[in-house]
Design a protein around this motif. Structure first.
Motif, PDB file in Angstrom:
ATOM      1  N   ASN A  72      27.680  33.329  46.194  1.00 12.94           N
ATOM      2  CA  ASN A  72      28.749  33.382  47.190  1.00 12.94           C
ATOM      3  C   ASN A  72      29.746  32.956  46.222  1.00 12.94           C
ATOM      4  O   ASN A  72      29.918  31.769  45.506  1.00 12.94           O
ATOM      5  CB  ASN A  72      29.106  31.523  48.015  1.00 12.94           C
ATOM      6  CG  ASN A  72      30.144  31.644  49.239  1.00 12.94           C
ATOM      7  OD1 ASN A  72      30.489  32.640  49.503  1.00 12.94           O
ATOM      8  ND2 ASN A  72      30.557  30.364  49.138  1.00 12.94           N
ATOM      9  N   VAL A  73      30.494  34.579  46.260  1.00 16.26           N
ATOM     10  CA  VAL A  73      31.754  34.957  44.918  1.00 16.26           C
ATOM     11  C   VAL A  73      33.397  34.807  45.096  1.00 16.26           C
ATOM     12  O   VAL A  73      33.376  35.745  46.947  1.00 16.26           O
ATOM     13  CB  VAL A  73      31.338  36.131  44.597  1.00 16.26           C
ATOM     14  CG1 VAL A  73      31.725  36.146  43.044  1.00 16.26           C
ATOM     15  CG2 VAL A  73      29.448  36.390  43.902  1.00 16.26           C
ATOM     16  N   LEU A  74      33.870  34.202  44.506  1.00 20.19           N
ATOM     17  CA  LEU A  74      35.502  33.504  44.531  1.00 20.19           C
ATOM     18  C   LEU A  74      35.880  34.927  43.599  1.00 20.19           C
ATOM     19  O   LEU A  74      35.365  34.617  42.995  1.00 20.19           O
ATOM     20  CB  LEU A  74      35.487  32.553  44.918  1.00 20.19           C
ATOM     21  CG  LEU A  74      37.565  32.230  45.372  1.00 20.19           C
ATOM     22  CD1 LEU A  74      37.814  33.290  46.404  1.00 20.19           C
ATOM     23  CD2 LEU A  74      37.482  30.902  44.838  1.00 20.19           C
ATOM     24  N   HIS A  75      36.616  35.504  44.425  1.00 21.77           N
ATOM     25  CA  HIS A  75      37.199  36.826  43.591  1.00 21.77           C
ATOM     26  C   HIS A  75      38.431  37.206  43.871  1.00 21.77           C
ATOM     27  O   HIS A  75      38.724  37.873  44.458  1.00 21.77           O
ATOM     28  CB  HIS A  75      36.125  38.098  43.303  1.00 21.77           C
ATOM     29  CG  HIS A  75      36.379  39.354  42.284  1.00 21.77           C
ATOM     30  ND1 HIS A  75      36.815  38.767  41.457  1.00 21.77           N
ATOM     31  CD2 HIS A  75      36.269  40.298  42.613  1.00 21.77           C
ATOM     32  CE1 HIS A  75      37.130  39.874  40.499  1.00 21.77           C
ATOM     33  NE2 HIS A  75      36.991  41.372  41.172  1.00 21.77           N
ATOM     34  N   PRO A  76      39.434  36.265  43.728  1.00 20.32           N
ATOM     35  CA  PRO A  76      41.295  36.743  44.116  1.00 20.32           C
ATOM     36  C   PRO A  76      41.547  37.017  43.122  1.00 20.32           C
ATOM     37  O   PRO A  76      41.268  37.467  42.228  1.00 20.32           O
ATOM     38  CB  PRO A  76      40.856  35.226  45.046  1.00 20.32           C
ATOM     39  CG  PRO A  76      40.728  34.496  42.620  1.00 20.32           C
ATOM     40  CD  PRO A  76      39.337  35.105  43.497  1.00 20.32           C
ATOM     41  N   GLU A 124      45.305  36.087  48.682  1.00 13.71           N
ATOM     42  CA  GLU A 124      46.271  36.608  48.130  1.00 13.71           C
ATOM     43  C   GLU A 124      47.862  35.510  47.738  1.00 13.71           C
ATOM     44  O   GLU A 124      47.959  35.166  49.112  1.00 13.71           O
ATOM     45  CB  GLU A 124      47.249  38.170  48.053  1.00 13.71           C
ATOM     46  CG  GLU A 124      47.770  38.447  47.608  1.00 13.71           C
ATOM     47  CD  GLU A 124      48.623  39.748  47.848  1.00 13.71           C
ATOM     48  OE1 GLU A 124      48.051  40.519  49.403  1.00 13.71           O
ATOM     49  OE2 GLU A 124      48.968  40.355  47.561  1.00 13.71           O
ATOM     50  N   LEU A 125      47.701  35.329  46.255  1.00 18.71           N
ATOM     51  CA  LEU A 125      49.286  34.278  46.059  1.00 18.71           C
ATOM     52  C   LEU A 125      50.166  35.370  45.288  1.00 18.71           C
ATOM     53  O   LEU A 125      50.066  36.015  44.477  1.00 18.71           O
ATOM     54  CB  LEU A 125      48.515  32.971  46.396  1.00 18.71           C
ATOM     55  CG  LEU A 125      47.757  32.917  44.366  1.00 18.71           C
ATOM     56  CD1 LEU A 125      49.030  32.901  43.575  1.00 18.71           C
ATOM     57  CD2 LEU A 125      47.199  31.186  44.332  1.00 18.71           C
ATOM     58  N   ASN A 126      51.653  34.577  45.321  1.00 13.17           N
ATOM     59  CA  ASN A 126      53.062  34.889  44.703  1.00 13.17           C
ATOM     60  C   ASN A 126      53.070  33.747  44.178  1.00 13.17           C
ATOM     61  O   ASN A 126      53.860  33.020  44.979  1.00 13.17           O
ATOM     62  CB  ASN A 126      53.857  36.282  45.649  1.00 13.17           C
ATOM     63  CG  ASN A 126      54.515  36.215  44.837  1.00 13.17           C
ATOM     64  OD1 ASN A 126      55.263  35.730  44.092  1.00 13.17           O
ATOM     65  ND2 ASN A 126      55.271  37.159  45.319  1.00 13.17           N
ATOM     66  N   THR A 127      53.392  33.883  43.364  1.00  7.97           N
ATOM     67  CA  THR A 127      53.873  32.539  42.278  1.00  7.97           C
ATOM     68  C   THR A 127      55.210  32.498  43.044  1.00  7.97           C
ATOM     69  O   THR A 127      55.651  31.333  42.590  1.00  7.97           O
ATOM     70  CB  THR A 127      53.701  32.290  40.890  1.00  7.97           C
ATOM     71  OG1 THR A 127      54.664  33.649  40.215  1.00  7.97           O
ATOM     72  CG2 THR A 127      52.470  32.159  40.421  1.00  7.97           C
TER      73      THR A 127
END
Ligand code: ANZ
Ligand code: ZN
Length: 841
Positions: A72-76, A124-127
């Motif tokens: 189960n791969v987390l690749h964000p 997806e995130l944005n600081t």
């Protein structure tokens, strides 16, 4: 003939994958997890070039491979979007940083999607998103509560061009890391994070990390742990003492003078006793203009004697003079030293210039060193009198009273004991690491959530007041007065104190560019929809507890990051800061691992085709867009892998791109041909093919994990050449070959997989096992009998389970006809050869 045409297939598959959420990571799974992370980019206006994509391609290959291996791969992916370029752009154009940032993000995201990176975009995130920096502010408040964030007026590195203070880590060779301007010391009010409180743990925990040795070494040196002693020298006829840090207490008898840093407060305290005060004051003021690097590098040592005052050497009570000199730094140790010219090069130079006594107290022993015995033995020294430079090594003590004849190692301990008895010294550890200057006098950063109340003093915002949003401004120009542009927005600055209701002002400094990247790898994990949660203290207690639990489970499952990939330039910046925050969050109980990134690998720089560093001004920037346009994303990706060893500096080579493109075309053609190829007999050739594909499977797998992508691709090319010579590549062999290329070239392999009769999607397939029995790879004709009489034949690829075979056979028209409604008593299967259906009579 059906030709390889990436333009026709790539966006088609990308759309389908996106629509089906093929790369969405389930947060709950019984599978083993694997968290593979790229350092997220700053969304610059230029977009990304092929250099950035080398790292992203690598992690994507690994992520895809590991999914096929059942993880189960987390690749964000996300955006590190606060920082000076957007602000400088705003100053030039008046466009709000939020707007230009958003535009840049859209463009770069599109670049990434077009490259077929398998990011889970739902994470997806944005600081710069308030929902995100709410938690950056929250962590800051927690640090404030813990006494780790403090306000101080301190001389800091100031960049006159960026008009802002900088962290030590941001000063490279005395210059601003960003613009290259020489920095100088300026005293301004600052927010500072006490990273030094974590120095020991930051150092110790480097041990267990699978990181490049060079980065570990840089962090070690940056933290700079020295073991030695703190020694106090009484100032003759005064109540004051000079405290020094030394790594060489064994040289104490050779201390013939002392030196204070120009910033040392004692200088001012001794003012009345100093006979030459005017000259001293002049020296002190002038010295402050230089930065640390200039002070340390200068060959000719400057300084001035404090006339009329003396210090007492605690081991022999000799009176020694005191100097102020700028080669001693205020920010290291205690800001004062005992000078031992015979054994320290800088002190030696200084003593020669000021004609001070040089007393040798360490010599080479006449026996090998390092043999400790108790009681300590006394050694003779080899005569090496007449020093022309400092003798900096350890050895045997001479001219040192009762300690003469001892080796340095033992003498250090005994001298410390002696000093302890007199209450004039103790063992001490000093770190080179300084606290982190955490405020910037700029606009485009996270506001620091603190109020200045006339009555209550510093007042932290309450959790429910977060996020403290950045207000809109009209002018982004830094003021240069030590205040950020926020200071000019009076209706934002002026507010009321929640504690006393009186008037208060907001802190106008913002956080540095590094703040947002300190916890983003955690944010990916705790993100749901547009929200993040680290610890939810507000609201319904029951609900808050359950969110906490849920989060704790997620963080426990996903952290630490298993594999982290990015540039080496962050060695002591991001990578140290993030470790510090992680350890703090560990202490808070938010995360349960001590370290954030288990394995780290650095990607080597990609140079322009002319062998020079890619830059707009040199005109040698290669963009992924132009390569994708011409050859497709699969060629771009495969070339990024093929260009050479992952961590090395390599120039972009258009001819080699062309070669990779031709390779994919040949794979395509071979696959088309394989569809038509039936192989029914095991021959030497088919056997060799089987051996070759098995070897390749193993090789590709090993190479992916070792990041030797280039040799994996080379092996594929070799296999292709070998396979092409044979006419025996059937769709079974070809399918396995396709599976091996999947992580590298996800589009063409999806297309070929379907063409070869595979079930969509190839990205949900398992990594092929090496074929054990070579006949498995052959297409076999199976004879179908009913009650012992031949009724039909079928072709079977690879290994088929008995039940499936039975099923298949019973569905054959000819079989049905001969069964003629009779009941099947048994089905006899001779693997790979025959199926006989026996009916009841
Ligand atoms: C006496 C001595 C004798 C030293 C000797 C060295 C050799 P590291 O190893 O980097 O920790 N020092 C201490 N504080 C200083 C400051 N603020 N500015 C400049 N130099 C400073 O260095 C520790 C040594 O650096 C200390 O040990 C001190 O010089 C000097 F034979 O003390 B030593
Ligand atoms: Zn107040």
């Amino acid at each position: 003939m059906d030709k390889y045409n990436p333009a026709k297939i790539e966006s088609k598959w990308q759309k389908k994958w996106e629509k089906e959420g093929l790369y969405k990571t389930p947060s709950k799974s019984s599978k083993n997890k694997f968290y593979i992370l790229d350092m997220f980019p700053y969304p610059s206006a230029e977009g990304l070039h092929v250099g950035h994509f080398k790292g992203y391609t690598a992690t994507d290959v690994i992520a895809r491979y590991l999914r096929m291996k059942g993880y189960n791969v987390l690749h964000p992916m996300g955006w590190d979007a606060f920082g000076l370029p957007a602000e400088n752009y705003a100053i030039r154009t008046g466009v709000h940083p939020a707007i230009s940032t958003k535009r840049n993000i859209t463009r770069i995201r599109e670049q990434m999607v077009k490259a077929g990176f398998s990011y889970d975009w739902s994470k997806e995130l944005n600081t710069t998103d308030p929902a995100y920096y709410r938690w950056t502010q929250w962590i800051f408040l927690k640090m404030y509560e813990s006494g780790l964030a403090y306000e101080a007026k301190a001389p800091i590195n100031f960049c006159p061009s960026c008009k802002t203070g900088l962290a030590n880590e941001e000063v490279v060779n005395g210059r601003c890391e960003r613009c290259g301007t020489r920095v100088y010391k300026k005293e301004i009010r600052q927010w500072i994070l006490k990273i030094t409180a974590y120095a020991e743990r930051l150092l110790r925990d480097l041990e267990g990390l699978d990181w490049p040795a060079a980065i570990v070494e840089m962090q070690k040196n940056w933290i700079g742990r020295s073991v030695g002693a703190e020694i106090e020298f009484i100032i003759h006829n005064s109540k004051f003492r000079i405290r020094v840090f030394t790594t060489r207490p064994d040289t104490l008898f050779g201390a013939t003078f002392m030196v204070l840093a120009p910033e040392h407060p004692l200088i001012w305290q001794l003012k009345d006793k100093i006979a030459n005060w005017n000259a001293v004051e002049k020296y002190v003021v002038a010295a402050k203009q230089k930065n640390d690097l200039e002070r340390q590098e200068s060959k000719i040592k400057s300084g001035i004697k404090l006339e009329g005052v003396y210090a007492i050497n605690p081991v022999n009570n000799s009176k020694i003079p005191i100097y102020v000199a700028d080669y001693v730094l205020a920010s290291y140790g205690t800001g004062a030293i005992m000078a031992v010219p015979a054994h320290d090069e800088r002190d030696f130079e200084f003593a020669k210039k000021f004609k001070l006594p040089i007393v040798q107290v360490i010599k080479t022993p006449n026996k090998p060193q390092g043999v400790a015995s108790f009681p300590p033995r006394r050694w003779n020294a080899i005569d090496t009198s007449g020093l022309t430079t400092a003798y900096e090594g350890e050895g045997v003590l001479v001219n040192s009273g009762q300690f003469s004849g001892l080796l340095s190692e033992i003498a250090k301990r005994q001298i410390i004991k002696f000093l302890e008895n007199k209450k004039l010294g103790k063992k001490a550890i000093s770190y080179r690491l300084r606290d982190w200057i955490f405020s910037r006098q700029r606009y485009w950063g996270e506001p620091i959530p603190i109020l200045h109340c006339a009555k209550c003093g510093l007042v932290p915002l309450r959790e429910k007041d977060l996020p403290l949003k950045l207000p809109d401004v009209k002018k982004y120009q830094p003021t240069g007065t030590g205040e950020s542009p926020l200071a000019a927005i009076s209706d934002w600055v002026n507010t009321t104190c929640w504690k006393c209701g009186g008037p208060a002002k907001r802190e106008t400094n913002t956080m540095p560019q590094w703040a947002g990247s300190c916890w983003y790898y955690i944010a990916y994990v705790v993100r749901s929809n547009s929200k993040f949660t680290l610890q939810q203290a507000q609201g319904d207690a029951e609900q808050s507890r359950s969110i906490k639990m849920q989060n704790a489970k997620l963080l426990d499952y996903w952290l630490p990051v298993d594999w982290y990939v990015g540039g080496a330039e962050h060695a002591v910046l991001h990578l140290l800061y993030a470790r510090f925050w992680h350890k703090f969050l560990y202490d808070l109980g938010v995360v349960t691992t001590r370290e954030p990134f288990t394995k780290l690998r650095n990607v080597g720089l990609v140079l322009g085709p002319n062998g020079k560093r890619m830059s707009k001004s040199r005109g040698n920037v290669v963009t992924p867009d132009e390569i994708i346009e011409k050859y497709g994303a699969d060629t771009l990706r495969l070339y990024e892998c093929f260009m050479g060893p992952f961590d090395q500096i390599i120039a972009w080579d258009p001819a080699s791109v062309e070669g990779v493109w031709r390779f994919l075309g040949r794979v395509w053609n071979l696959a088309i041909k394989a569809r038509e190829t039936k192989v029914t007999k095991a021959t030497k050739e088919t056997k060799d093919l089987g051996i070759a594909i098995n070897k390749l499977t193993k090789k590709v797998e090993e190479d992916i994990l070792a990041m030797k992508f280039n040799t994996a691709v080379a092996a594929m090319m070799e296999f292709l050449n070998f396979a092409k010579k044979s006419n025996r590549v059937n769709s079974n062999i070809m399918k396995q070959f396709v599976l091996l290329i999947v992580p590298f070239a996800p589009h063409v392999t999806e297309e070929l997989w379907v063409k070869l009769g595979g079930k969509y999607s190839v990205h949900s397939q398992s990594w092929p096992k090496t074929i054990k029995d070579l006949t498995e790879s052959l297409e076999k004709t199976i004879v179908v009998q009913v009650n012992g009489r031949l009724r039909d034949k079928i072709n079977i690829l690879g290994q088929v389970k008995d039940v499936e075979l039975k099923d298949k056979v019973l569905k054959l028209e000819k079989v049905k006809k001969h069964l003629n409604g009779k009941k099947v008593k048994s089905v006899i299967i001779v693997p790979g050869r025959l199926v006989n259906i026996v009916t009841s009579q």
